[in-house]
Design a protein around this motif. Structure first.
Motif, mmCIF file in Angstrom:
data_model
loop_
_atom_site.group_PDB
_atom_site.id
_atom_site.type_symbol
_atom_site.label_atom_id
_atom_site.label_comp_id
_atom_site.label_asym_id
_atom_site.label_seq_id
_atom_site.Cartn_x
_atom_site.Cartn_y
_atom_site.Cartn_z
ATOM 1 N N ASP A 233 -13.143 -38.276 -45.670
ATOM 2 C CA ASP A 233 -14.169 -39.139 -45.076
ATOM 3 C C ASP A 233 -15.501 -38.393 -45.037
ATOM 4 N N LYS A 238 -17.801 -41.597 -50.013
ATOM 5 C CA LYS A 238 -18.331 -42.934 -49.736
ATOM 6 C C LYS A 238 -19.292 -43.356 -50.853
ATOM 7 N N ILE A 438 -15.418 -49.938 -46.539
ATOM 8 C CA ILE A 438 -15.297 -48.584 -47.090
ATOM 9 C C ILE A 438 -15.166 -47.544 -45.985
ATOM 10 N N ASP A 439 -15.922 -47.688 -44.918
ATOM 11 C CA ASP A 439 -15.843 -46.727 -43.817
ATOM 12 C C ASP A 439 -14.444 -46.702 -43.217
ATOM 13 N N LEU A 442 -11.922 -45.034 -45.633
ATOM 14 C CA LEU A 442 -12.020 -43.572 -45.662
ATOM 15 C C LEU A 442 -11.449 -42.943 -44.403
#
Length: 455
Positions: A233, A238, A438-439, A442
């Motif tokens: 992460d 990202k 996406i956050d 991750l």
């Protein structure tokens, strides 16, 4: 021996299906002939006839020097998800290759043959770059394989599609923004996928990591005590996923196929359906030999770098044997590995014979790789074989001229393939769900990866 130069230590998730080319025993002597039958890995299924013609010539050369050994070629292609089953089931050849990333797990499981004494007797243990040799060194300090090849990840591209889109194939993109721009131009002009990326069978996680490292990030920190910390992460990872999302859902330049692995993406590229993709710098050989690529359309450049401390994720593999084979087969296997893989890296006569044999059979000679020994010896070997080099080096000039300026980065040492498999899902989600968070992906991937590392 000249001092070693920096080389890449990593591995690569590619493929493992195995099929015998001829019926044979699981190793050992052939009572009818008095010879030792040695089953050795050759090429993936689908390799062209010329590849086998070259192998047959090399097999004959080896057997003339070693009349007590009968070489039996076995089709072989390493695949992360199925390799362990193949190994446990005893269906692999006596001599085969595995990526650096798989070596540590195999060592921990006691699944590789100790070749320390044999390598020392051959006299070139100290010739390897120490970082490379670490990939085949067990906790007991013994050696369990022969590093045979290393390479950098690179950006392969189709020169014909570049020209159709009004792009200069001699001036490939130098930034990720340019990759995105070029990809859209290719799709708009040709209807082909301007850019594509692997997404399944551990290759999605592999190439996601390639992109992360190129943007200055790392997905894992390996500690000296053997533990590891997942750092998936991060802004660089990202950035890769946002790049893929933009290509797929905003530009429409990614293409419709989102379930490609190493073999499938190579097939699509060779068929002229993909403008650009990232993979190992040694891919040209397989593209021509196994997938029918027209050499005139091929181009290769370095992967764009950006951010703080960016680098180029590397790859490589080692020639190994199973510890279950008998002593007679082991001795024959060492002779084959030394002759077929190693001497062409060390000895001018062996290098010339290998290059001449491959050239006469129409096989690629001179595909860019990185040295497992020293850069000096590698560059000297190119002089030895210069009369037989037949790959389009001028079309690879953007890579060859710039790769030494990029910082090599080795792959994570712990649970590498398992983490890649986990990351496959992240890549697939971004490519199949326009509204993927996406956050959140991750964050969950880092938690799941840490659980793997702690297990």
């Amino acid at each position: 021996m000249k001092s070693p130069a920096r080389v890449l230590l990593a591995g690569v998730a590619v493929v493992a299906t195995v099929g015998a080319l001829a019926g044979c025993n699981a190793g050992g002597g052939d009572e009818s002939s008095g010879k030792v039958e040695l089953r050795v890995a050759t090429f993936p299924p689908g390799a062209d006839a010329a590849a086998y013609e070259a192998f047959a010539a090399q097999e004959k050369q080896f057997e003339e020097e070693n009349p007590d050994i009968d070489i039996i070629g076995v089709e072989y292609e390493w695949e992360g998800p199925t390799f362990a089953v193949q190994l446990a089931g005893g269906s692999l050849p006596d001599v085969f290759t595995v990526p650096f990333t798989d070596a540590k797990t195999l060592l921990e499981n006691g699944q590789l043959m100790d070749v320390t004494a044999e390598m020392d007797e051959l006299g070139y243990t100290d010739s390897f770059n120490p970082i490379i040799l670490d990939a085949v060194t067990g906790a007991d300090g013994k050696l369990y394989g022969f590093p045979r090849q290393a390479y950098a990840n690179a950006l392969s591209y189709n020169r014909e599609l570049f020209e159709a889109a009004g792009l200069d194939p001699d001036s490939p993109p130098e930034t990720w923004a340019e990759v995105q721009e070029y990809a859209k131009q290719i799709t708009d002009a040709t209807g082909k996928a301007g850019y594509s990326q692997m997404a399944i069978n551990n290759t999605g996680g592999w190439q996601l990591t390639v992109g992360t490292v190129a943007r200055g990030g790392r997905t894992q920190i390996d500690n000296e005590d053997g533990s590891a910390e997942s750092t998936i992460d991060n802004p660089a990872t990202k950035g890769v996923l946002e790049f893929l999302h933009a290509l797929k859902w905003e530009d429409g330049s990614f293409g419709s196929k989102v379930d490609l692995d190493w073999g499938m993406i190579n097939q699509e590229f060779a068929a002229g359906n993909i403008g650009m993709y990232t993979t190992g710098s040694d891919i040209y050989t397989a593209l021509v030999r196994d997938f029918g690529l027209d050499p005139d359309v091929y181009g290769m450049t370095v992967i764009p770098l950006e951010g703080d401390e960016p680098g180029t994720l590397g790859g490589g593999d080692i020639a190994v044997m199973s510890p279950t084979i008998d002593d007679e087969t082991k001795a024959a296997g060492v002779k084959w590995i030394d002759w077929y893989y190693m001497q062409k890296l060390l000895n001018e006569d062996a290098a010339v014979l290998d290059a001449q044999t491959l050239n006469e059979s129409g096989q690629a000679v001179g595909t860019p790789v990185l040295p497992v020994l020293s850069r000096e010896l590698y560059e000297e070997s190119l002089i030895w074989i210069q009369d037989f080099i037949n790959v389009p080096l001028e079309q690879m000039a953007p890579f060859r001229e710039r790769i030494w300026d990029q910082t090599p980065v080795g792959e994570a040492k712990k649970k590498t393939q398992e983490v890649y498999a986990l990351l496959d899902t992240v890549v697939q989600t971004v490519l199949t769900d326009e509204n993927a968070d996406i956050d959140a992906l991750l964050k969950q991937a880092q938690t799941d990866a840490q659980a793997l590392l702690d297990s």
